[in-house]
Write a protein that holds these residues in place. Structure first.
Motif, short mmCIF file in Angstrom:
data_model
loop_
_atom_site.label_atom_id
_atom_site.label_comp_id
_atom_site.label_asym_id
_atom_site.label_seq_id
_atom_site.Cartn_x
_atom_site.Cartn_y
_atom_site.Cartn_z
N ASN A 46 118.15 59.53 97.54
CA ASN A 46 117.73 58.15 97.77
C ASN A 46 117.41 57.40 96.48
O ASN A 46 117.30 56.17 96.48
CB ASN A 46 116.49 58.12 98.68
N SER A 47 117.25 58.14 95.38
CA SER A 47 116.93 57.48 94.11
C SER A 47 118.18 56.92 93.42
O SER A 47 118.07 56.20 92.44
CB SER A 47 116.23 58.47 93.16
N LEU A 55 123.29 55.43 103.14
CA LEU A 55 121.88 55.20 103.44
C LEU A 55 121.58 55.37 104.92
O LEU A 55 120.54 55.92 105.29
CB LEU A 55 121.47 53.79 102.99
N LEU A 58 121.58 59.07 105.64
CA LEU A 58 120.34 59.67 105.14
C LEU A 58 119.16 59.33 106.04
O LEU A 58 118.26 60.16 106.25
CB LEU A 58 120.07 59.20 103.70
N SER A 59 119.16 58.12 106.58
CA SER A 59 118.08 57.71 107.48
C SER A 59 118.10 58.53 108.77
O SER A 59 117.05 58.98 109.26
CB SER A 59 118.20 56.22 107.81
N ASP A 62 116.90 61.95 108.00
CA ASP A 62 115.45 61.96 107.82
C ASP A 62 114.73 62.01 109.16
O ASP A 62 113.72 62.72 109.31
CB ASP A 62 115.02 60.70 107.04
N GLU A 107 109.15 52.08 107.48
CA GLU A 107 110.14 51.88 106.43
C GLU A 107 110.40 50.41 106.13
O GLU A 107 110.65 50.05 104.99
CB GLU A 107 111.46 52.57 106.83
N ARG A 116 107.58 56.42 101.81
CA ARG A 116 108.36 57.21 100.85
C ARG A 116 107.49 58.27 100.19
O ARG A 116 107.95 59.39 99.93
CB ARG A 116 108.97 56.28 99.80
#
Length: 274
Positions: A46-47, A55, A58-59, A62, A107, A116
């Protein structure tokens, strides 16, 4: 009604035994550790500047990780023989707090930074999962009172040497010895052996015996005091390992007793049916 209550207790005891075996299973432990590691890798991903599709993936991942952690906490709680003491363990409280906060949808709110940060701290759950890491952290915390006195004595030595250094070496190099606070930083540099010989040779051009100042300081700090710190931590670590072994034996004995009581209750229930 009484029969229904007995049946419910029997089902619950079966569930508790099954979850107890799962939570103590090495495969389950390795699975949770792998999820924690994967969560840490996602934080790193995410960095970077990634595409919106990445994204979104990844969400979703998560959310899946958060659900897995929630299920894992539930399994650990149900599989605990003595549930009253589950939250007496600070690591269980920490794990539960991290998981519960991760469930809050923050978020897209002003608390996105907090969200985060919570996901970053999920990596610390590896400490609570792996017993060896947990013993190390507990040992370090318990050693802090004893380490405090060593650090206090080390500060006194630092302060004395910094005052002496300021008195004699301030005219040689004000950048390194201008006042006592700067001298403390210079001595820290000497203690960590960061180009300390350059500092020593500079003062030796004026005071040829100033090498005694540096060598005695290094002996007290880098050798004597740091070895004391290591000795204290190792001693507390051995005590913590022995305590952990005693607690594990006691826990296994209690678990065996609880299982024996539940088996006797099941036998009693079967006899009452007849």
């Amino acid at each position: 009604m009484k029969q229904l209550k007995i049946n419910n207790e029997t089902k619950l005891s079966h569930l508790e035994r099954r979850f107890y075996k799962i939570r103590n299973n090495k495969i389950f432990e390795l699975f949770v550790i792998s999820i924690i590691v994967f969560s840490a890798l996602m934080i790193g991903a995410n960095s970077y500047d990634v595409s919106p599709t990445t994204l979104q993936v990844l969400s979703i991942l998560d959310i899946m990780i958060t659900v897995i952690f929630l299920v894992e906490i539930v399994i650990r709680f149900i599989g605990e023989p003595n549930k009253r003491t589950f939250f007496c363990n600070a690591w269980n409280v920490f794990d539960t707090f991290i998981v519960l906060v991760s469930l809050i949808p923050i978020e897209d709110s002003e608390l996105a930074v907090l969200g985060r940060l919570v996901r970053i701290f999920r990596v610390l759950r590896m400490v609570s999962i792996i017993p060896e890491l947990r013993i190390l952290i507990n040992s370090l915390i318990k050693a802090l009172p004893q380490l405090g006195y060593v650090m206090l004595l080390m500060f006194i030595i630092f302060y004395i040497y910094a005052a002496v250094g300021t008195t004699f070496f301030a005219t040689i190099n004000p950048t390194l010895w201008g006042d006592i606070s700067i001298s403390l930083l210079t001595l820290f540099r000497v203690m960590t052996f960061e180009d300390w010989t350059d500092v020593m040779y500079e003062t030796m051009q004026v005071y040829s015996l100033s090498w005694i100042y540096y060598l005695t300081f290094i002996f007290f700090t880098a050798f004597a005091f740091l070895n004391m710190v290591i000795g204290i931590v190792v001693n507390v670590l051995e005590q913590e390992r022995q305590l952990e072994a005693d607690l594990l034996n006691e826990h296994n004995e209690n678990a065996d007793m609880e299982e024996l009581k539940k088996e006797l209750a099941e036998i009693k229930a079967l006899l009452q049916k007849r």
